[in-house]
Write an enzyme that holds these catalytic residues in place. Structure first.
Site, PDB file in Angstrom:
ATOM      1  CG  ASP A  30     -34.083  14.515  33.756  1.00  0.00           C
ATOM      2  OD1 ASP A  30     -34.880  15.117  33.013  1.00  0.00           O
ATOM      3  OD2 ASP A  30     -32.954  14.139  33.390  1.00  0.00           O
ATOM      4  CD  GLN A  78     -31.814   9.550  27.094  1.00  0.00           C
ATOM      5  OE1 GLN A  78     -32.755   9.036  27.721  1.00  0.00           O
ATOM      6  NE2 GLN A  78     -30.692   9.904  27.680  1.00  0.00           N
ATOM      7  CB  THR A  80     -30.004   8.866  37.298  1.00  0.00           C
ATOM      8  OG1 THR A  80     -30.699   9.449  36.206  1.00  0.00           O
ATOM      9  CG2 THR A  80     -30.821   7.741  37.885  1.00  0.00           C
ATOM     10  CD  GLU A  93     -31.585  13.931  37.531  1.00  0.00           C
ATOM     11  OE1 GLU A  93     -31.133  15.095  37.693  1.00  0.00           O
ATOM     12  OE2 GLU A  93     -31.668  13.372  36.423  1.00  0.00           O
ATOM     13  CG  ASP A 118     -30.187  16.523  34.718  1.00  0.00           C
ATOM     14  OD1 ASP A 118     -30.041  16.605  35.958  1.00  0.00           O
ATOM     15  OD2 ASP A 118     -30.603  15.493  34.158  1.00  0.00           O
ATOM     16  CE  LYS A 155     -32.469  12.591  29.902  1.00  0.00           C
ATOM     17  NZ  LYS A 155     -32.364  11.905  31.182  1.00  0.00           N
ATOM     18  CG  HIS A 161     -27.286   6.951  36.007  1.00  0.00           C
ATOM     19  ND1 HIS A 161     -28.414   6.229  35.678  1.00  0.00           N
ATOM     20  CD2 HIS A 161     -27.236   7.985  35.122  1.00  0.00           C
ATOM     21  CE1 HIS A 161     -29.019   6.810  34.645  1.00  0.00           C
ATOM     22  NE2 HIS A 161     -28.328   7.861  34.279  1.00  0.00           N
ATOM     23  NE  ARG A 178     -19.601   3.847  25.992  1.00  0.00           N
ATOM     24  CZ  ARG A 178     -20.607   4.667  26.303  1.00  0.00           C
ATOM     25  NH1 ARG A 178     -21.433   5.083  25.367  1.00  0.00           N
ATOM     26  NH2 ARG A 178     -20.786   5.077  27.542  1.00  0.00           N
TER      27      ARG A 178
HETATM   28 MN    MN Z   1     -31.210  13.405  34.378  1.00  0.00          MN
END
Ligand code: MN
Length: 438
Positions: free
Chosen positions: A245, A252, A371, A213, A138, A265, A145, A154
């Site tokens: 996905d 995560q 994405t 996706e 992936d 994932k 994105h 950040r």
């Molecule tokens: Mn993905």
């Protein structure tokens, strides 16, 4: 790069009437491949091609031996329950089969009496994965994105310095990829501790998300140690499908450093049943644009053809239905729409980059694009972006709110190509449903 040829003539009509209906999505210019059997059946899955509201059974057609040469060899590879054999033959064979099918399905074809008995209703079949997927990678090719997700972590430095130089990806898990209609239990796992110094939380994921996706099916692979040049990269791509996905954002957040996504994932990924060939998408090619001032890719990731026509105009959308909306008989709500042409890297660049170190690709390997969010409001292709990590839930037309997915939610991804003067080319639909955790 596949060029336009007689199979792209927008005036072509099929003797399958439904294929000529404006906007039906499966005109004679499309001809996507998939794997099917009668709904609820227990027999073997076969390879078919979609035409209008019908499926043409290519396994059965292979028994009739209507052609010779490359088209016949390609058709022989369709006596299987998987597309890997056809994928392995390469572009000349795929093209020969497409041309033979296009001619046989056209108004006036002498083969109509041979093909007509081999048609099934598309809504009377069920699907299997189109290919055996040996490996799944992936990527992360939407800069929009990457930037909006990066902003959440950040704010002053959203995009990491490697982004504009290297197509970022991770190796995913092929064993849990399912075909549209997939239903899976909400994943369970570890999440950040509620307070500093306490142990991680454990239980059903609370921030379950989708990612809109596209999937890229590899055709012919490469021997280990032999890279695929950017000029040859597209000839190794069989076609595109739609990919969800599914992502457990709280799992995560706790696990992704330092080695990237893992259990967040790999519990489920869903793809659409029909693979639209790159050749069918040729009329929707566009220039691959980089904003002024951005660095040009390194020479191994650059070619004139890739710059001039490496992008594709594919319109994408996400829809959501819930247990409540279905009980009320309401249509699914549209959450976002975006376009594949806004991606930063091309699919040719992904193939070339993936093999630059000598990594071996095999027929049926699948890439996810990452994405596919766009630059505008309403083009955010995950709930993470759409709801600001759940902080600003969206209100659905029937009054329910969503920050992330709830049990029994069904996410429906759709994709199609359209432009004036050309029949709409649909990539079909990719739906999946979240079940309660077990
Ligand atoms: Mn993905």
């Amino acid at each position: 790069m596949s060029q336009l040829n007689e199979t792209h003539d927008p005036s072509l009509q099929s003797w399958v009437d439904s294929a000529n209906q404006p906007g039906n999505g499966f005109p004679i210019q499309n001809l996507p491949f998939g794997v099917f059997r009668e709904k609820g059946g227990s027999g073997a899955f076969r390879i078919g091609v979609a035409i209008g509201d019908k499926v043409l059974d290519l396994s059965a057609l292979a028994d009739r031996q209507p052609w010779n040469g490359a088209a016949s060899e390609a058709l022989d590879a369709c006596r299987s329950g998987r597309l890997n054999g056809l994928m392995a033959l390469g572009q000349a064979h795929w093209s020969a089969l497409r041309l033979a099918l296009s001619r046989a399905l056209r108004v006036g074809s002498a083969l109509r009496p041979v093909l007509e008995p081999l048609l099934l209703e598309r809504n009377a079949v069920e699907h299997n994965l189109p290919a055996h997927i040996g490996d799944y990678t992936d990527f992360y090719i939407s800069v929009h994105h990457a930037t909006s997700v990066g902003k959440q972590f950040r704010p002053d430095n959203p995009l990491l310095p490697n982004y504009k130089w290297v197509p970022i990806g991770y190796h995913g898990r092929a064993s849990t990829i399912g075909v549209s209609g997939q239903a899976f239990p909400r994943p369970v796992g570890q999440m950040r501790p509620a307070a500093e110094g306490s142990p991680p939380q454990f239980g059903p994921c609370r921030r379950l998300d989708y990612e809109l996706e596209l999937g890229v099916f590899i055709g012919q692979g490469n021997p280990q140690g032999q890279r695929i040049n950017i000029e040859d990269a597209e000839s190794h791509i069989f076609g595109l499908c739609i990919l969800n996905d599914w992502s457990a954002r709280d799992v995560q957040a706790w696990e992704y450093q330092p080695l990237g996504p893992f259990l967040a994932k790999n519990f489920a990924s869903t793809i659409s049943p029909w693979v639209v060939t790159l050749e069918a998408l040729a009329p929707f090619r566009e220039a691959l644009k980089r904003p002024d001032g951005d660095p040009q890719p390194l020479p191994y990731l650059s070619s004139p053809a890739n710059t001039e026509s490496g992008a594709f105009n594919v319109q994408l959308e996400v829809l959501l239905s819930t247990r409540e909306s279905r009980a009320k008989g309401l249509e699914p709500a549209r959450l976002s729409s975006s376009n594949f042409r806004d991606a930063y890297w091309s699919i040719a660049q992904l193939v070339t980059h993936h093999t630059v170190n000598g990594c071996k690709l095999q027929p049926g390997d699948l890439f996810g694009t990452g994405t596919l969010s766009g630059p505008e409001e309403g083009e955010q292709a995950s709930l993470l972006e759409l709801t600001g990590n759940g902080q600003t839930p969206i209100t659905l037309p029937w009054g329910e709110q969503r920050g992330f997915l709830e049990d029994h939610d069904e996410v429906i991804l759709r994709a199609h190509c359209s432009k004036p003067g050309y029949p709409t080319i649909s990539l079909g639909e990719c739906s999946g449903t979240v079940l309660p955790a077990v």
